[in-house]
Scaffold this active site. Structure first.
Site, PDB file in Angstrom:
ATOM      1  N   SER A 282      -3.156  -7.939   3.057  1.00 31.62           N
ATOM      2  CA  SER A 282      -3.214  -7.768   4.507  1.00 31.62           C
ATOM      3  C   SER A 282      -3.529  -9.101   5.186  1.00 31.62           C
ATOM      4  O   SER A 282      -2.997  -9.400   6.250  1.00 31.62           O
ATOM      5  CB  SER A 282      -4.265  -6.718   4.869  1.00 31.62           C
ATOM      6  OG  SER A 282      -3.917  -5.487   4.289  1.00 31.62           O
TER       7      SER A 282
ATOM      8  N   HIS B 290       0.841  -1.203   0.000  1.00 33.10           N
ATOM      9  CA  HIS B 290       0.000   0.000   0.000  1.00 33.10           C
ATOM     10  C   HIS B 290       0.877   1.255   0.000  1.00 33.10           C
ATOM     11  O   HIS B 290       0.618   2.209  -0.713  1.00 33.10           O
ATOM     12  CB  HIS B 290      -0.885   0.060   1.258  1.00 33.10           C
ATOM     13  CG  HIS B 290      -1.943  -0.985   1.341  1.00 33.10           C
ATOM     14  ND1 HIS B 290      -2.056  -1.851   2.393  1.00 33.10           N
ATOM     15  CD2 HIS B 290      -2.960  -1.302   0.501  1.00 33.10           C
ATOM     16  CE1 HIS B 290      -3.105  -2.652   2.215  1.00 33.10           C
ATOM     17  NE2 HIS B 290      -3.662  -2.345   1.066  1.00 33.10           N
TER      18      HIS B 290
ATOM     19  N   LYS C  91     -15.902  -7.171   5.873  1.00 36.31           N
ATOM     20  CA  LYS C  91     -14.765  -7.997   6.268  1.00 36.31           C
ATOM     21  C   LYS C  91     -14.673  -7.940   7.780  1.00 36.31           C
ATOM     22  O   LYS C  91     -15.015  -6.922   8.378  1.00 36.31           O
ATOM     23  CB  LYS C  91     -13.456  -7.418   5.719  1.00 36.31           C
ATOM     24  CG  LYS C  91     -13.210  -7.609   4.242  1.00 36.31           C
ATOM     25  CD  LYS C  91     -11.847  -7.006   3.895  1.00 36.31           C
ATOM     26  CE  LYS C  91     -11.559  -7.110   2.418  1.00 36.31           C
ATOM     27  NZ  LYS C  91     -10.254  -6.514   2.073  1.00 36.31           N
TER      28      LYS C  91
ATOM     29  N   ARG D  40      -2.286  -5.650  -8.466  1.00 39.51           N
ATOM     30  CA  ARG D  40      -1.159  -6.529  -8.152  1.00 39.51           C
ATOM     31  C   ARG D  40      -0.947  -7.602  -9.207  1.00 39.51           C
ATOM     32  O   ARG D  40       0.151  -7.994  -9.507  1.00 39.51           O
ATOM     33  CB  ARG D  40      -1.365  -7.191  -6.784  1.00 39.51           C
ATOM     34  CG  ARG D  40      -1.256  -6.225  -5.635  1.00 39.51           C
ATOM     35  CD  ARG D  40      -1.820  -6.814  -4.387  1.00 39.51           C
ATOM     36  NE  ARG D  40      -3.231  -7.106  -4.569  1.00 39.51           N
ATOM     37  CZ  ARG D  40      -3.990  -7.771  -3.732  1.00 39.51           C
ATOM     38  NH1 ARG D  40      -3.459  -8.261  -2.645  1.00 39.51           N
ATOM     39  NH2 ARG D  40      -5.262  -7.968  -3.980  1.00 39.51           N
TER      40      ARG D  40
END
Ligand code: COA
Length: 164
Positions: free
Chosen positions: A128, A17, A41, A90
């Site tokens: 993460s 990030h 989440k 990504r």
């Protein structure tokens, strides 16, 4: 003034990030890091903790602001009069979801443009969740997250172990 919004859950912020933040800060006059409050989440860190970590990690970048938001990202972007959303890509696997989000955000507000920055090679495998999993099992996450985040993860899992 060109203002861009970089949204995410940041649970927690990683070096992947941070790489996007630094590069976006070089492209725009101001980058608002927008931390999603609820995002379907289960988060390890509270909103305040996530915000605090992002602030600490980005404190040396002058044109960065850190804010939390609730509800639609498109509404937040409009409220800030930003109209540019930054997203990191990504791998090809990110593309479909990112494409959907960018089209939906444009549908919600046709003034919004999404700008994609490709993640640096060394962070394309990072997320993460994978950081949290490795940290919870005592593996090394050195070089993958800033030191304050490494410490916060260590403290969080130590506190959890003490409670269980
Ligand atoms: N380097 C390393 N990891 C990265 C990364 C990078 N450059 N970019 C993303 N990731 C990881 C994140 O850590 C995260 O990992 P996790 O799933 O294990 O937690 C994952 O990729 C995706 O995270 P992120 O890109 O931050 O997106 P998100 O899913 O956390 O957040 C929002 C998406 C908040 C932008 C989106 O859900 C949203 O806009 N919510 C508001 C409600 C709304 O408007 N919905 C309609 C959208 S069209």
């Amino acid at each position: 003034m060109r203002v861009a919004v970089y949204p995410g859950t940041f649970d927690p912020i990683t070096n992947g990030h941070l790489d996007i933040v630094e590069r976006a800060a070089g492209l725009f006059d101001c980058v608002i890091i927008a931390i999603a409050d609820e995002n379907y989440k289960e988060n390890l860190f509270t909103l305040e903790e996530r915000k605090d970590l992002v602030k600490k990690v980005c404190q040396d970048i002058p044109n960065i602001e850190v804010e939390a938001f609730q509800g639609l990202l498109a509404d937040f972007v409009q409220k800030k009069k930003a109209y540019i959303i930054i997203r990191g890509l990504r791998a090809v696997s990110d593309f479909e979801y990112e494409f959907q989000m960018s089209v939906m955000n444009k549908k919600l507000n046709r003034d919004i443009e999404t700008v994609f920055l490709t993640a640096a090679n060394e962070y394309t495998f990072l997320s993460s969740s994978i950081i949290k999993q490795v940290a919870s099992l005592g593996g090394s996450i050195k070089g993958l997250v800033p030191i304050v985040v490494e410490q916060a993860l260590e403290d969080k899992f130590a506190e959890r172990r003490k409670r269980s």
